[in-house]
Scaffold this active site. Structure first.
Site, PDB file in Angstrom:
ATOM      1  N   ARG A  45     -71.476  17.432 -43.666  1.00 47.27           N
ATOM      2  CA  ARG A  45     -72.750  17.176 -44.092  1.00 47.27           C
ATOM      3  C   ARG A  45     -73.833  16.394 -42.427  1.00 47.27           C
ATOM      4  O   ARG A  45     -74.230  16.610 -43.305  1.00 47.27           O
ATOM      5  CB  ARG A  45     -72.646  15.784 -45.183  1.00 47.27           C
ATOM      6  N   HIS A  49     -76.817  18.195 -42.414  1.00 46.08           N
ATOM      7  CA  HIS A  49     -78.400  17.013 -42.051  1.00 46.08           C
ATOM      8  C   HIS A  49     -79.068  17.347 -40.831  1.00 46.08           C
ATOM      9  O   HIS A  49     -80.267  17.149 -40.242  1.00 46.08           O
ATOM     10  CB  HIS A  49     -77.553  15.310 -42.170  1.00 46.08           C
ATOM     11  N   TRP A 189     -67.584  14.182 -56.947  1.00 51.46           N
ATOM     12  CA  TRP A 189     -67.813  15.739 -57.745  1.00 51.46           C
ATOM     13  C   TRP A 189     -67.230  16.436 -58.555  1.00 51.46           C
ATOM     14  O   TRP A 189     -67.116  16.326 -60.079  1.00 51.46           O
ATOM     15  CB  TRP A 189     -68.784  16.341 -57.090  1.00 51.46           C
TER      16      TRP A 189
HETATM   17 ZN1  ZEM Z   1     -75.688  16.406 -50.123  1.00 51.43          ZN
HETATM   18  N1  ZEM Z   1     -74.545  14.425 -50.304  1.00 51.43           N
HETATM   19  N2  ZEM Z   1     -77.367  16.423 -50.966  1.00 51.43           N
HETATM   20  N3  ZEM Z   1     -75.315  18.440 -50.250  1.00 51.43           N
HETATM   21  N4  ZEM Z   1     -73.546  16.410 -48.776  1.00 51.43           N
HETATM   22  C1  ZEM Z   1     -74.352  13.790 -51.021  1.00 51.43           C
HETATM   23  C2  ZEM Z   1     -73.034  14.364 -49.961  1.00 51.43           C
HETATM   24  C3  ZEM Z   1     -72.470  15.551 -49.179  1.00 51.43           C
HETATM   25  C4  ZEM Z   1     -77.458  15.262 -52.025  1.00 51.43           C
HETATM   26  C5  ZEM Z   1     -77.850  14.214 -51.266  1.00 51.43           C
HETATM   27  O1  ZEM Z   1     -77.884  12.956 -51.658  1.00 51.43           O
HETATM   28  C6  ZEM Z   1     -75.981  13.496 -50.958  1.00 51.43           C
HETATM   29  C7  ZEM Z   1     -76.220  19.221 -49.879  1.00 51.43           C
HETATM   30  C8  ZEM Z   1     -77.278  18.873 -50.566  1.00 51.43           C
HETATM   31  C9  ZEM Z   1     -77.568  17.749 -51.223  1.00 51.43           C
HETATM   32  C10 ZEM Z   1     -72.438  17.567 -48.663  1.00 51.43           C
HETATM   33  C11 ZEM Z   1     -72.913  18.783 -48.688  1.00 51.43           C
HETATM   34  C12 ZEM Z   1     -74.301  18.943 -48.569  1.00 51.43           C
HETATM   35  C13 ZEM Z   1     -74.340  12.817 -50.677  1.00 51.43           C
HETATM   36  C14 ZEM Z   1     -73.386  10.820 -50.878  1.00 51.43           C
HETATM   37  C15 ZEM Z   1     -75.688  12.773 -51.453  1.00 51.43           C
HETATM   38  C16 ZEM Z   1     -76.015  10.990 -51.678  1.00 51.43           C
HETATM   39  C17 ZEM Z   1     -74.012  10.447 -49.673  1.00 51.43           C
HETATM   40  C18 ZEM Z   1     -72.628   9.406 -49.461  1.00 51.43           C
HETATM   41  O2  ZEM Z   1     -72.778   8.203 -49.467  1.00 51.43           O
HETATM   42  O3  ZEM Z   1     -71.580   9.713 -48.611  1.00 51.43           O
HETATM   43  C19 ZEM Z   1     -78.856  15.702 -52.170  1.00 51.43           C
HETATM   44  C20 ZEM Z   1     -79.710  15.676 -52.803  1.00 51.43           C
HETATM   45  C21 ZEM Z   1     -79.015  17.449 -51.668  1.00 51.43           C
HETATM   46  C22 ZEM Z   1     -79.710  18.348 -52.145  1.00 51.43           C
HETATM   47  C23 ZEM Z   1     -79.522  19.560 -52.726  1.00 51.43           C
HETATM   48  C24 ZEM Z   1     -76.250  20.669 -49.042  1.00 51.43           C
HETATM   49  C25 ZEM Z   1     -77.483  22.217 -48.658  1.00 51.43           C
HETATM   50  C26 ZEM Z   1     -74.713  20.413 -48.470  1.00 51.43           C
HETATM   51  C27 ZEM Z   1     -73.924  21.109 -47.608  1.00 51.43           C
HETATM   52  C28 ZEM Z   1     -74.146  22.911 -47.363  1.00 51.43           C
HETATM   53  C29 ZEM Z   1     -71.023  17.133 -48.771  1.00 51.43           C
HETATM   54  C30 ZEM Z   1     -70.251  17.414 -47.632  1.00 51.43           C
HETATM   55  C31 ZEM Z   1     -71.221  15.258 -48.689  1.00 51.43           C
HETATM   56  C32 ZEM Z   1     -69.671  15.112 -48.784  1.00 51.43           C
HETATM   57  C33 ZEM Z   1     -70.041  14.147 -47.239  1.00 51.43           C
HETATM   58  C34 ZEM Z   1     -68.491  12.862 -47.918  1.00 51.43           C
HETATM   59  O4  ZEM Z   1     -68.673  12.309 -46.546  1.00 51.43           O
HETATM   60  O5  ZEM Z   1     -67.830  12.945 -48.400  1.00 51.43           O
END
Ligand code: ZEM
Length: 295
Positions: A45, A49, A189
Site C-alpha cells: 500500500r 500511495h 477481503w
Molecule cells: Zn487499497 N485500500 N484501495 N489498493 N490497499 C486499503 C488497503 C489496501 C482503496 C482503498 O480505499 C483502500 C489499491 C486501490 C484502492 C492495498 C493496495 C492497493 C484500504 C484500507 C482502503 C480503504 C486501509 C486501512 O484501513 O488500513 C481504493 C478505493 C482503491 C481503488 C481501486 C491499489 C491500486 C493497490 C495496490 C496496487 C493494500 C495492499 C491494502 C492493505 C493494507 C494493509 O495495511 O493491510
C-alpha cells in the site's frame, strides 16, 4: 519544502548492492506482532500511495520526491497507517543509505508482492528524493472507497489507466486488511490476506455480500462464513467494479484465470511505479532528476 539532500546524481547501484537491499526487505516481512504477521500488505500500500498521486496532464505527483516524509502528504488522512510501513523500512535505509526513499518504498512493494506468492513486477531504480515544489500533489488524489466506478475512472484515468487496468490494480485487495482507526473500514477481503492470489475476484463474484454499517457510520459489505466462522469484507468500490458493464468482464476474467491476473497485475503495478519517471529509452537511466532543476 525543498530539501538539499540527495541533489547529487548518485552513481547507479550495482546489482549486488540492490540484491542486498532486496534481501533486507525480505528479512523484515515477517512481523509476528503486526497485523497478520506480515509487513507485506502495508508495504504494497505504501508503494501504491507513493505513486498514485500522479496526474499525467500536469506531470505532478508520483513516487519521485518521497513526499510522504513530510507532513502535508505524510499526514494526509488518506495515508493513515502508512507510517508503519515507512518505519519498517527505516532499518533498510539506515543500512543502505545510498538508496533513495522513493526507490526503497516502490521496491519494497515489488519485493513484498513476490514474497507473498505474487508475480515478478518489473522495477527499475533511479528515483530521486529531491522535492520539487512545482511537482507536489494536492491532497484528494487517491481514491475514495465509499464511491463508485465513475469515481474510480476519474481517479485512475488521471494517472493514465483504463478500465482493465483499474480492475487489475484492484486485485491488490487480495492482500491485507482495513483498519477502523486508519480508513474507518474494517476487516480483510480474503481468508489468507498475506497470500497473493485471484481469490478476491472469485469472492466478489461468488459470495452474497450484504451491506453493513459500522459503529462509526461507515458503510461496507460483509459476508459471514458459517463454516470457518470468519467475516470477510468488501469496500463499495470493490463491488462497484463488478457492477460496471465495462469493468465487470475483467473481474470475471481474473476470477477465472489466475495467470492472466498475475500477468496483468505485474504489468500495471510496474507501470504505476514508473509514473512521472522519465528514462533514457536506450539506457534506462533516469532523466528527470533534481540537478537538472538546479537542485
Ligand atoms: Zn487499497 N485500500 N484501495 N489498493 N490497499 C486499503 C488497503 C489496501 C482503496 C482503498 O480505499 C483502500 C489499491 C486501490 C484502492 C492495498 C493496495 C492497493 C484500504 C484500507 C482502503 C480503504 C486501509 C486501512 O484501513 O488500513 C481504493 C478505493 C482503491 C481503488 C481501486 C491499489 C491500486 C493497490 C495496490 C496496487 C493494500 C495492499 C491494502 C492493505 C493494507 C494493509 O495495511 O493491510
Amino acid at each position: 519544502m525543498s530539501t538539499s539532500e540527495n541533489t547529487e546524481r548518485p552513481a547507479p547501484p550495482t546489482d549486488s548492492q540492490l540484491e542486498a537491499v532486496r534481501e533486507d526487505i525480505l528479512a523484515l516481512l515477517k512481523q509476528p506482532d503486526y497485523d497478520d504477521g506480515s509487513a507485506g500488505p502495508v508495504l504494497v500500500r505504501l508503494a501504491w500511495h507513493s505513486a498514485g498521486t500522479y496526474d499525467k496532464d500536469t506531470d505532478t505527483g508520483g513516487s519521485n520526491g518521497a513526499g510522504m516524509r513530510y507532513p502535508y502528504e505524510g499526514e494526509d488522512p488518506a495515508n493513515a497507517g502508512l507510517e508503519h510501513a515507512r518505519l519498517f523500512l527505516e532499518v533498510v535505509k539506515k543500512k543502505h543509505p545510498w538508496i533513495t526513499y522513493s526507490d526503497l518504498w516502490t521496491l519494497a512493494g515489488v519485493v513484498a508482492v513476490k514474497a507473498m506468492g505474487g508475480p515478478d513486477v518489473p522495477w527499475q531504480g533511479g528515483r530521486t528524493d529531491f522535492v520539487d515544489d512545482s511537482k507536489l500533489p494536492p491532497r484528494g488524489r487517491l481514491p475514495d472507497a465509499a464511491q463508485g466506478a465513475d469515481h474510480l475512472r476519474h481517479i485512475f484515468n488521471r494517472m493514465g489507466f483504463n478500465d482493465q487496468e483499474i480492475v487489475a490494480l484492484s486485485g491488490a485487495h487480495n492482500l491485507g486488511r482495513c483498519h477502523i482507526d486508519r480508513s474507518g473500514f474494517d476487516g480483510a477481503w480474503v481468508n489468507s490476506p498475506t497470500r497473493f492470489s485471484n481469490q478476491y475476484f472469485r469472492l466478489i463474484r461468488n459470495l452474497e455480500w450484504k451491506p453493513k454499517v459500522l459503529t462509526n457510520g461507515v458503510k461496507q459489505f460483509t459476508y459471514y462464513d458459517e463454516d470457518t466462522e470468519t467475516e470477510l469484507m468488501m469496500l463499495p468500490t470493490d463491488l462497484a467494479i463488478n457492477q460496471d458493464p465495462s469493468m465487470e468482464p475483467w473481474v470475471a476474467a481474473y476470477a477465472e484465470d489466475k495467470d492472466r491476473f498475475y500477468a496483468d497485475f505485474a504489468a500495471v503495478f510496474g507501470k504505476l511505479l514508473e509514473l512521472g519517471i522519465k528514462r533514457d529509452s536506450a539506457t534506462g537511466h533516469i532523466l528527470n532528476t533534481d540537478n537538472e532543476k538546479g537542485g
